[in-house]
Design a protein around this motif. Structure first.
Motif, PDB file in Angstrom:
ATOM      1  N   LEU A 386      -4.956  -5.167   5.761  1.00 59.41           N
ATOM      2  CA  LEU A 386      -5.817  -5.953   6.648  1.00 59.41           C
ATOM      3  C   LEU A 386      -7.215  -6.071   6.040  1.00 59.41           C
ATOM      4  O   LEU A 386      -7.830  -5.075   5.653  1.00 59.41           O
ATOM      5  CB  LEU A 386      -5.899  -5.291   8.030  1.00 59.41           C
ATOM      6  CG  LEU A 386      -6.668  -6.050   9.108  1.00 59.41           C
ATOM      7  CD1 LEU A 386      -5.979  -7.372   9.429  1.00 59.41           C
ATOM      8  CD2 LEU A 386      -6.806  -5.195  10.370  1.00 59.41           C
ATOM      9  N   ARG A 387      -7.706  -7.274   5.955  1.00 58.99           N
ATOM     10  CA  ARG A 387      -9.035  -7.534   5.352  1.00 58.99           C
ATOM     11  C   ARG A 387     -10.075  -7.888   6.401  1.00 58.99           C
ATOM     12  O   ARG A 387     -11.220  -7.459   6.320  1.00 58.99           O
ATOM     13  CB  ARG A 387      -8.889  -8.673   4.325  1.00 58.99           C
ATOM     14  CG  ARG A 387     -10.195  -9.176   3.741  1.00 58.99           C
ATOM     15  CD  ARG A 387     -10.904  -8.106   2.938  1.00 58.99           C
ATOM     16  NE  ARG A 387     -12.115  -8.645   2.331  1.00 58.99           N
ATOM     17  CZ  ARG A 387     -13.277  -8.766   2.943  1.00 58.99           C
ATOM     18  NH1 ARG A 387     -13.393  -8.406   4.221  1.00 58.99           N
ATOM     19  NH2 ARG A 387     -14.330  -9.230   2.299  1.00 58.99           N
ATOM     20  N   PHE A 388      -9.731  -8.683   7.411  1.00 57.48           N
ATOM     21  CA  PHE A 388     -10.674  -9.121   8.445  1.00 57.48           C
ATOM     22  C   PHE A 388     -10.162  -8.706   9.826  1.00 57.48           C
ATOM     23  O   PHE A 388      -9.014  -8.989  10.173  1.00 57.48           O
ATOM     24  CB  PHE A 388     -10.858 -10.648   8.420  1.00 57.48           C
ATOM     25  CG  PHE A 388     -11.422 -11.184   7.140  1.00 57.48           C
ATOM     26  CD1 PHE A 388     -12.773 -11.095   6.864  1.00 57.48           C
ATOM     27  CD2 PHE A 388     -10.593 -11.786   6.206  1.00 57.48           C
ATOM     28  CE1 PHE A 388     -13.295 -11.595   5.692  1.00 57.48           C
ATOM     29  CE2 PHE A 388     -11.100 -12.291   5.034  1.00 57.48           C
ATOM     30  CZ  PHE A 388     -12.458 -12.194   4.766  1.00 57.48           C
ATOM     31  N   LEU A 389     -11.016  -8.046  10.594  1.00 55.62           N
ATOM     32  CA  LEU A 389     -10.736  -7.741  12.001  1.00 55.62           C
ATOM     33  C   LEU A 389     -11.752  -8.513  12.838  1.00 55.62           C
ATOM     34  O   LEU A 389     -12.950  -8.202  12.838  1.00 55.62           O
ATOM     35  CB  LEU A 389     -10.848  -6.244  12.282  1.00 55.62           C
ATOM     36  CG  LEU A 389     -10.691  -5.824  13.743  1.00 55.62           C
ATOM     37  CD1 LEU A 389      -9.351  -6.276  14.307  1.00 55.62           C
ATOM     38  CD2 LEU A 389     -10.853  -4.311  13.906  1.00 55.62           C
ATOM     39  N   ILE A 390     -11.278  -9.544  13.554  1.00 51.50           N
ATOM     40  CA  ILE A 390     -12.138 -10.429  14.341  1.00 51.50           C
ATOM     41  C   ILE A 390     -12.037 -10.029  15.808  1.00 51.50           C
ATOM     42  O   ILE A 390     -10.931  -9.986  16.372  1.00 51.50           O
ATOM     43  CB  ILE A 390     -11.723 -11.900  14.156  1.00 51.50           C
ATOM     44  CG1 ILE A 390     -11.721 -12.266  12.665  1.00 51.50           C
ATOM     45  CG2 ILE A 390     -12.637 -12.831  14.929  1.00 51.50           C
ATOM     46  CD1 ILE A 390     -10.810 -13.413  12.330  1.00 51.50           C
ATOM     47  N   ILE A 391     -13.167  -9.753  16.423  1.00 54.27           N
ATOM     48  CA  ILE A 391     -13.218  -9.372  17.839  1.00 54.27           C
ATOM     49  C   ILE A 391     -14.044 -10.434  18.555  1.00 54.27           C
ATOM     50  O   ILE A 391     -15.283 -10.444  18.466  1.00 54.27           O
ATOM     51  CB  ILE A 391     -13.822  -7.970  18.029  1.00 54.27           C
ATOM     52  CG1 ILE A 391     -13.066  -6.942  17.189  1.00 54.27           C
ATOM     53  CG2 ILE A 391     -13.794  -7.574  19.499  1.00 54.27           C
ATOM     54  CD1 ILE A 391     -13.665  -5.549  17.239  1.00 54.27           C
ATOM     55  N   ASP A 392     -13.361 -11.343  19.236  1.00 54.55           N
ATOM     56  CA  ASP A 392     -14.052 -12.389  19.996  1.00 54.55           C
ATOM     57  C   ASP A 392     -14.287 -11.909  21.426  1.00 54.55           C
ATOM     58  O   ASP A 392     -13.511 -11.103  21.955  1.00 54.55           O
ATOM     59  CB  ASP A 392     -13.229 -13.677  19.985  1.00 54.55           C
ATOM     60  CG  ASP A 392     -14.086 -14.897  20.285  1.00 54.55           C
ATOM     61  OD1 ASP A 392     -15.302 -14.730  20.470  1.00 54.55           O
ATOM     62  OD2 ASP A 392     -13.534 -16.009  20.330  1.00 54.55           O
ATOM     63  N   CYS A 442     -10.603   1.933  -9.163  1.00 58.61           N
ATOM     64  CA  CYS A 442      -9.420   1.249  -8.637  1.00 58.61           C
ATOM     65  C   CYS A 442      -9.861   0.270  -7.562  1.00 58.61           C
ATOM     66  O   CYS A 442     -10.724   0.600  -6.731  1.00 58.61           O
ATOM     67  CB  CYS A 442      -8.443   2.268  -8.055  1.00 58.61           C
ATOM     68  SG  CYS A 442      -6.917   1.544  -7.398  1.00 58.61           S
ATOM     69  N   PRO A 443      -9.327  -0.944  -7.557  1.00 55.89           N
ATOM     70  CA  PRO A 443      -9.749  -1.914  -6.539  1.00 55.89           C
ATOM     71  C   PRO A 443      -9.345  -1.463  -5.140  1.00 55.89           C
ATOM     72  O   PRO A 443      -8.256  -0.929  -4.935  1.00 55.89           O
ATOM     73  CB  PRO A 443      -9.028  -3.198  -6.950  1.00 55.89           C
ATOM     74  CG  PRO A 443      -7.884  -2.756  -7.779  1.00 55.89           C
ATOM     75  CD  PRO A 443      -8.320  -1.507  -8.479  1.00 55.89           C
ATOM     76  N   HIS A 444     -10.241  -1.693  -4.196  1.00 55.94           N
ATOM     77  CA  HIS A 444     -10.018  -1.312  -2.800  1.00 55.94           C
ATOM     78  C   HIS A 444     -10.098  -2.558  -1.923  1.00 55.94           C
ATOM     79  O   HIS A 444     -10.866  -3.472  -2.203  1.00 55.94           O
ATOM     80  CB  HIS A 444     -11.058  -0.293  -2.333  1.00 55.94           C
ATOM     81  CG  HIS A 444     -10.983   1.020  -3.040  1.00 55.94           C
ATOM     82  ND1 HIS A 444     -10.205   2.058  -2.601  1.00 55.94           N
ATOM     83  CD2 HIS A 444     -11.585   1.456  -4.177  1.00 55.94           C
ATOM     84  CE1 HIS A 444     -10.330   3.086  -3.419  1.00 55.94           C
ATOM     85  NE2 HIS A 444     -11.163   2.742  -4.388  1.00 55.94           N
ATOM     86  N   VAL A 445      -9.325  -2.560  -0.865  1.00 53.50           N
ATOM     87  CA  VAL A 445      -9.378  -3.639   0.120  1.00 53.50           C
ATOM     88  C   VAL A 445     -10.259  -3.173   1.278  1.00 53.50           C
ATOM     89  O   VAL A 445      -9.856  -2.277   2.029  1.00 53.50           O
ATOM     90  CB  VAL A 445      -7.973  -4.015   0.623  1.00 53.50           C
ATOM     91  CG1 VAL A 445      -8.074  -5.123   1.664  1.00 53.50           C
ATOM     92  CG2 VAL A 445      -7.091  -4.448  -0.531  1.00 53.50           C
ATOM     93  N   PRO A 446     -11.450  -3.723   1.440  1.00 58.99           N
ATOM     94  CA  PRO A 446     -12.306  -3.294   2.550  1.00 58.99           C
ATOM     95  C   PRO A 446     -11.824  -3.892   3.869  1.00 58.99           C
ATOM     96  O   PRO A 446     -11.175  -4.942   3.894  1.00 58.99           O
ATOM     97  CB  PRO A 446     -13.680  -3.835   2.162  1.00 58.99           C
ATOM     98  CG  PRO A 446     -13.379  -5.046   1.355  1.00 58.99           C
ATOM     99  CD  PRO A 446     -12.096  -4.761   0.613  1.00 58.99           C
ATOM    100  N   LEU A 447     -12.157  -3.224   4.949  1.00 66.05           N
ATOM    101  CA  LEU A 447     -11.886  -3.734   6.295  1.00 66.05           C
ATOM    102  C   LEU A 447     -13.217  -4.171   6.895  1.00 66.05           C
ATOM    103  O   LEU A 447     -14.069  -3.342   7.219  1.00 66.05           O
ATOM    104  CB  LEU A 447     -11.222  -2.669   7.173  1.00 66.05           C
ATOM    105  CG  LEU A 447     -10.965  -3.065   8.632  1.00 66.05           C
ATOM    106  CD1 LEU A 447     -10.061  -4.280   8.714  1.00 66.05           C
ATOM    107  CD2 LEU A 447     -10.356  -1.904   9.410  1.00 66.05           C
ATOM    108  N   GLN A 448     -13.394  -5.467   7.031  1.00 66.45           N
ATOM    109  CA  GLN A 448     -14.641  -6.027   7.543  1.00 66.45           C
ATOM    110  C   GLN A 448     -14.452  -6.486   8.981  1.00 66.45           C
ATOM    111  O   GLN A 448     -13.515  -7.216   9.290  1.00 66.45           O
ATOM    112  CB  GLN A 448     -15.102  -7.207   6.669  1.00 66.45           C
ATOM    113  CG  GLN A 448     -16.472  -7.738   7.028  1.00 66.45           C
ATOM    114  CD  GLN A 448     -16.900  -8.866   6.112  1.00 66.45           C
ATOM    115  OE1 GLN A 448     -16.076  -9.469   5.426  1.00 66.45           O
ATOM    116  NE2 GLN A 448     -18.192  -9.152   6.093  1.00 66.45           N
TER     117      GLN A 448
END
Length: 683
Positions: A386-392, A442-448
């Motif tokens: 998961l890369r984007f967590l959108i909270i509307d 090592c490449p990391h996938v951030p959670l934004q």
């Protein structure tokens, strides 16, 4: 000799005491006059005091001397003194001077401190002479006695001045000075009107947000001025009639895109984004465009974007926007709101192959309850990349953490790769933290996290559970506020005109009918505080006739609600009566007027209700029906929120009179319908 001593004590002491008190009084008067003359010589530049004030010390000293002599006479006449005299007379006849001294030691004494003379009972022969010598020595001592007299006089003048000031201004509160040994920083004398309210100490990102222009029409940005948008998406925007971006979109889209896919600017983990903007300012498109653009070049299908929304209707709206801009890109959008069966939703998320589960979704739009169900019961649903967590509607999501959904989402996103799974994980995910040499290896996938709301809270305690990483806040500001360097807590649409209508409970439906029939309002969205009120009002207006009305509440199933919204947008329904289910985020096109049939109890509810009209810079009307007992509280709520003062809209009785006969008939029909419905429920 003893008889002579007793006779002298009993007979001559009264006259001696009177003469001595007169001498003392004369001496005190002379010393006071001398000190007054000396003070006048030292302070020639000061104006002379009035006569009565100068005579105050003399009068006080004379009164004090008279009180002393009166107390001595009373003590002589007391029964204790008479018995003591008889006892001393008997001892004196027996010639016991030593016993007389012993009796003197046992006699009670009274003393007063703080520089005043001590009083001794007159039960011994040498008491008067000793007190005379002591008083004479005190009067001759210029240092200590003089200072005490000056202090007493100063206190008398000070108390006299305070009394005059109290008579002049009795309502002014008396200021109490700080203790003498206290270090005072600044001026401690502050009036109540000058005392300022202490502002809370906010984190820097809350205290210094990124300011965005509030006025939409005057500050639109052409698409060519935002070069970071991909050409494919620019064409899609133009195909949908969008040639320019709103101020919020022009600021937020580049801020999200600059983070890239794996790392932010300079290789650092990207900051979380918080957007607090008015309703109708284009917040949905502000996160749809950058998320779709970040996933355009993906090769393997994985759930990399998750949008969580509070209601099914809002989730449907966001899904619709995502589908428009992912069309032809190969990205797949899946909705988890409970409109389909649980098994069908599982099938839309992933499919099972020989190598394991293969994801069928790139973007997931869900409500909190349904999302938690799939996290717990769907093993094929993975959020490891998961890369984007959108909270509307973030403020509502924060207040109502259904089943602790956020903690479960973050835990699922940071869970380790399953052993033996056929799909190797290319990028690892690490916890949020600073960039180090080990992390850069090592490449990391951030959670934004991306938060959007029209009423985003500024309370750090409420935002703390979200676990935001170096957040950035975007908030609107008008040109006037920018010049004054102030920002308002809540922002309303630019073209909104607000009114409140004083009314009573009995005639509230007539007021609503007046707006619909006499003023001929069309596309009206009416809000109530409960489902039952919404249903009764719907039945009453239906019985009255002349208005194409529909209700929108939890009494309807999802299919009926979707059909009702569609007919309202098409103009087939003139009045839509709803609970606050439609007040959050739903973009209903063509709403000309919003009427709050029941006054909202909270400022956020009011903000979201009136935000259903005047969207995207258009004009709109908002009316709130307020009972007499609610008017003061309602206006105070708006005033404390910093909103502009509402204009009062009065309705004359003559305007309602033609509707009265038909209204009473509709009330009778409503009672019959309600009885029939209750009978059906019982059966």
């Amino acid at each position: 000799m003893a008889l002579f001593v007793v006779h002298r004590y009993l007979g001559d002491e009264d006259n001696d005491l009177k003469d001595h008190s007169q001498v003392l009084l004369q001496r005190l008067k002379e010393r006071v006059r001398a000190r007054q003359q000396q003070r006048q010589q030292q302070d020639d530049h000061m104006p002379a005091e009035s006569g009565p004030d100068n005579e105050m010390p003399d009068m006080d000293l004379e009164k004090e001397a008279k009180q002393k002599s009166k107390k001595r006479k009373q003590s002589e006449e007391s029964p204790f003194t008479e018995g003591h005299r008889k006892r001393k007379k008997k001892l004196a006849t027996e010639g016991g001077e030593g016993v007389e001294e012993k009796d003197d030691d046992l006699s009670p004494r009274r003393s007063k401190t703080s520089g005043k003379e001590s009083k001794t009972p007159q039960g011994r022969t040498d008491g008067g002479e000793g007190s005379e010598i002591k008083l004479a020595s005190q009067l001759e001592d210029d240092g200590s006695a003089g200072e005490r007299e000056d202090g007493a006089e100063a206190r008398a003048n000070e108390s006299h001045g305070e009394k005059e000031q109290m008579l002049k201004s009795p309502q002014e509160p008396k200021e109490t000075p700080p203790p003498p040994n206290t270090i005072v920083l600044g001026d401690w004398v502050l009036k109540a009107a000058q005392k300022k309210k202490v502002e809370p100490l906010l984190p820097r990102w809350l205290a210094e947000p990124k300011l965005v222009q509030r006025r939409i029409k005057e500050n639109v940005v052409p698409l060519q001025d935002v070069p970071v948008i991909h050409p494919k998406l620019r064409k899609k925007l133009q195909a949908n009639g969008i040639e320019s971006l709103f101020p919020v979109q022009a600021e937020v889209i580049p801020a999200i895109l600059e983070s890239g896919f794996l790392a932010g600017r300079g290789g650092y983990q990207p900051s979380d984004i918080c957007v607090s903007a008015p309703t109708g300012s284009g917040k949905t498109l502000a996160f749809v465009i950058p998320v779709v653009q970040a996933l355009l070049d993906r090769v393997v299908c994985r759930v990399r974007a998750l949008a969580v929304l509070p209601t099914k209707e809002l989730a449907q709206q966001v899904t619709k926007v995502f589908n428009i801009y992912t069309d032809g890109t190969g990205l797949k959008v899946v909705q988890l709101t409970g409109q389909k069966s649980f098994a069908k939703e599982q099938e839309s998320l992933a499919e099972e192959t020989l190598m394991g589960f293969r994801s069928l979704a790139d973007i997931v739009v869900a409500t909190p309850g349904r999302l938690v169900d799939h996290l717990q019961q769907s093993p094929q649903f993975s959020l490891k990349e998961l890369r984007f967590l959108i909270i509307d509607e973030a403020d509502r999501m924060i207040d109502n953490m259904h089943q602790d959904w956020l903690r479960q989402v973050v835990a699922a996103a940071h869970s380790a790769a399953e052993e033996g799974s056929g799909t190797p994980q290319l990028f690892r995910r690490a916890e949020q933290g600073p960039l180090t040499a080990a992390r850069a290896g090592c490449p990391h996938v951030p959670l934004q996290k991306l938060l959007f709301s029209a009423t985003l809270t500024r309370n750090p305690e409420k935002l703390q559970p979200l676990g935001l990483y170096r957040p950035r806040l975007f908030t609107p500001i008008s040109s006037e506020e920018k010049a004054m360097e102030t920002t308002k807590k809540y922002a309303l649409p630019e073209g909104l005109s607000q009114y409140y209508v004083p009314c009573n409970l009995r005639w509230k439906p007539l007021f609503l009918l007046h707006f619909l029939l006499r003023l001929k309002f069309s596309r009206v969205l009416c809000f109530t505080n409960s489902r039952d009120t919404s249903h009764r009002l719907f039945l009453l207006l239906q019985a009255f006739g002349g208005v194409n009305v529909a209700e929108f509440s939890s009494r309807l199933n999802p299919r009926q609600r979707k059909l009702t919204l569609k007919e309202f947008e098409q103009g087939k329904i003139q009045l839509l009566i709803s609970t606050d289910a439609t007040a959050r985020g739903i973009d209903i096109g063509g709403v000309k007027c919003v009427i709050s049939y029941d006054a909202p109890q909270f400022i956020r509810t009011y903000i979201h209700r009136v935000g259903r009209t005047a969207r995207a810079g258009k004009a709109g009307l908002a009316f709130t029906m307020v009972l007499k007992q609610q008017e003061r509280k309602f206006l105070k709520m708006l005033r404390e929120a910093g909103l502009p003062e509402l204009e009062q809209q009065l309705v004359k009785n003559t305007s309602l009179q033609p509707l009265l006969t038909q209204y009473e008939k509709a009330l009778a029909d409503l009672q019959k319908i309600m009885k029939e419905e209750r009978a059906e429920k019982r059966s």
